[in-house]
Design a protein around this motif. Structure first.
Motif, mmCIF file in Angstrom:
data_model
loop_
_atom_site.group_PDB
_atom_site.id
_atom_site.type_symbol
_atom_site.label_atom_id
_atom_site.label_comp_id
_atom_site.label_asym_id
_atom_site.label_seq_id
_atom_site.Cartn_x
_atom_site.Cartn_y
_atom_site.Cartn_z
ATOM 1 N N ALA A 262 9.489 -4.486 -5.389
ATOM 2 C CA ALA A 262 9.676 -3.728 -4.153
ATOM 3 C C ALA A 262 8.740 -2.529 -4.170
ATOM 4 N N SER A 263 8.208 -2.165 -3.010
ATOM 5 C CA SER A 263 7.227 -1.091 -2.955
ATOM 6 C C SER A 263 7.201 -0.465 -1.573
ATOM 7 N N GLU A 264 6.720 0.765 -1.501
ATOM 8 C CA GLU A 264 6.467 1.398 -0.216
ATOM 9 C C GLU A 264 5.131 0.894 0.312
ATOM 10 N N ILE A 265 5.162 0.189 1.418
ATOM 11 C CA ILE A 265 3.942 -0.352 2.015
ATOM 12 C C ILE A 265 3.857 0.127 3.450
ATOM 13 N N ASN A 266 2.784 0.832 3.750
ATOM 14 C CA ASN A 266 2.546 1.332 5.103
ATOM 15 C C ASN A 266 3.760 2.087 5.667
ATOM 16 N N GLY A 267 4.294 2.973 4.855
ATOM 17 C CA GLY A 267 5.345 3.858 5.322
ATOM 18 C C GLY A 267 6.726 3.240 5.397
ATOM 19 N N GLY A 268 6.904 2.050 4.851
ATOM 20 C CA GLY A 268 8.214 1.402 4.884
ATOM 21 C C GLY A 268 8.433 0.564 3.640
ATOM 22 N N ARG A 269 9.642 0.054 3.487
ATOM 23 C CA ARG A 269 9.962 -0.770 2.322
ATOM 24 C C ARG A 269 9.384 -2.172 2.495
ATOM 25 N N GLY A 270 8.660 -2.601 1.470
ATOM 26 C CA GLY A 270 8.069 -3.925 1.480
ATOM 27 C C GLY A 270 8.125 -4.502 0.081
ATOM 28 N N VAL A 271 7.367 -5.548 -0.153
ATOM 29 C CA VAL A 271 7.391 -6.176 -1.467
ATOM 30 C C VAL A 271 6.011 -6.702 -1.816
ATOM 31 N N ILE A 272 5.682 -6.601 -3.105
ATOM 32 C CA ILE A 272 4.459 -7.191 -3.636
ATOM 33 C C ILE A 272 4.868 -8.339 -4.543
ATOM 34 N N LEU B 151 -1.278 -0.759 2.542
ATOM 35 C CA LEU B 151 -1.514 0.542 1.919
ATOM 36 C C LEU B 151 -0.254 0.987 1.203
ATOM 37 N N HIS B 152 -0.376 1.253 -0.082
ATOM 38 C CA HIS B 152 0.767 1.779 -0.832
ATOM 39 C C HIS B 152 0.960 3.240 -0.458
ATOM 40 N N THR B 153 2.167 3.585 -0.021
ATOM 41 C CA THR B 153 2.462 4.958 0.399
ATOM 42 C C THR B 153 3.614 5.486 -0.451
ATOM 43 N N PRO B 154 3.296 6.195 -1.528
ATOM 44 C CA PRO B 154 4.346 6.690 -2.432
ATOM 45 C C PRO B 154 5.364 7.549 -1.699
ATOM 46 N N SER B 155 6.628 7.336 -1.982
ATOM 47 C CA SER B 155 7.695 8.057 -1.290
ATOM 48 C C SER B 155 7.690 9.528 -1.611
ATOM 49 N N GLU B 156 7.084 9.910 -2.759
ATOM 50 C CA GLU B 156 7.077 11.319 -3.099
ATOM 51 C C GLU B 156 6.019 12.102 -2.330
ATOM 52 N N ASN B 157 5.148 11.386 -1.597
ATOM 53 C CA ASN B 157 4.110 12.066 -0.814
ATOM 54 C C ASN B 157 4.720 12.555 0.486
ATOM 55 N N GLU B 158 5.226 13.765 0.485
ATOM 56 C CA GLU B 158 5.986 14.273 1.621
ATOM 57 C C GLU B 158 5.139 14.343 2.886
ATOM 58 N N ALA B 159 3.874 14.696 2.757
ATOM 59 C CA ALA B 159 3.038 14.830 3.949
ATOM 60 C C ALA B 159 2.902 13.499 4.672
ATOM 61 N N GLU B 160 2.704 12.423 3.898
ATOM 62 C CA GLU B 160 2.509 11.128 4.510
ATOM 63 C C GLU B 160 3.813 10.501 4.977
#
Length: 295
Positions: free
Chosen positions: A243-253, A88-97
């Motif tokens: 590099a991407s935010e994946i499931n609330g952490g740094r990951g890679v696609i 799940l991509h979790t954008p870092s700007e989504n403060e709630a998530e």
């Protein structure tokens, strides 16, 4: 007949319902199905008999997720190789998530821990511990006694606390691991990565029987490092890295042009050592990531 106000009320709660359903099911596609089923029943319901839309929608979605979780468990018994949650991509700007409590409940390690619980234990824990639903309301949602609900939450909490999966590793540590992982795959240099891995590191790969991948969990630093340098370096040499935010952490696609072929996420212990590498290659679980690569 439903009206625009009814649709607006549902849309107000859609993100919460999707968050609950994804954590229950570990699948974005199944979560969207559960929420859509909830919407259809909401659209056809007698609104005059619904005193609290939030409670009504949460209860209906939760019950649907429990049914889907039971069905999914039976299907996953015959799954070829390790099963991993859909990235799940979790954008870092989504403060709630990305608040600590929410982000820590999206990690792959946490979702896999939930899979070990019964569907009702999972639902009770998520409702009370993650979404702040009272025991009284959670019990009504699950159609059980409040005392039973408390026991379900207590058992689930004990299992989760023992597994120590509810924490977030500092971002700089995650970035350090990501850089070391890429260096090992691309250049074959494992010096930095070896320092960051726990001795009992595990690597799991989910191909769903649809693409070639390792069909067992690799365990131990020596075996994992050998696989990365001898296999992944060869298999992934042509891929681009994002590099991407994946499931609330740094990951890679990893991708070919705008087609995602691999998603990688990680788990850490409380000391910041990497305990798990999760590789998803099942194309059914990656298609929703393609849109990110076009941005």
């Amino acid at each position: 007949m439903p009206n625009r106000d009814d649709a607006a009320i549902f849309e107000q709660f859609r993100p919460t319902l999707l968050g609950l359903a994804y954590r229950m099911l570990g699948s974005r596609a199944d979560a969207e199905d559960a929420v859509q089923d909830t919407f259809i029943k909401w659209r056809n319901a007698d609104r005059g008999k619904i005193e609290n839309p939030a409670s009504w929608l949460t209860a209906l979605c939760t019950r649907r997720c429990i049914d889907l979780a039971r069905s999914a468990h039976r299907t996953r018994v015959d799954y070829l190789g390790p099963w991993l949650p859909e990235p799940l991509h979790t954008p870092s700007e989504n403060e709630a998530e990305n608040a600590l409590s929410m982000a820590s409940s999206l990690t792959t390690a946490f979702l896999l821990m939930l899979e070990r619980l019964t569907p009702k234990e999972r639902a009770a824990y998520l409702l009370h511990e993650i979404f702040d639903v009272s025991y009284t309301e959670a019990a009504k949602t699950l159609d059980i006694q409040e005392s039973t609900c408390r026991k379900l939450v207590s058992r689930a909490r004990a299992s989760i606390e023992q597994a120590k999966v509810r924490h977030i590793t500092p971002v700089d540590r995650q970035e350090q691991l990501l850089a070391a992982f890429k260096a090992a795959v691309v250049d074959g240099n494992t010096d930095q990565l070896a320092v960051l891995l726990s001795d009992d590191i595990e690597l799991s790969a989910d191909g769903g029987g649809k693409v070639p991948t390792v069909l067992r969990v690799l365990r131990g630093k020596a075996e994992v490092l050998e696989f990365i340098t001898q296999k992944l370096r060869q298999y992934w040499s042509a891929y681009q890295w994002s590099a991407s935010e994946i499931n609330g952490g740094r990951g890679v696609i990893l991708h070919e042009e705008d087609l995602a072929t691999v998603a990688v996420s990680f788990a850490y212990d409380e000391a910041g050592r990497t305990t798990n590498i999760y590789i998803v290659r099942n194309p059914d679980k990656l298609s929703h990531l393609n849109g990110l690569l076009k941005q």
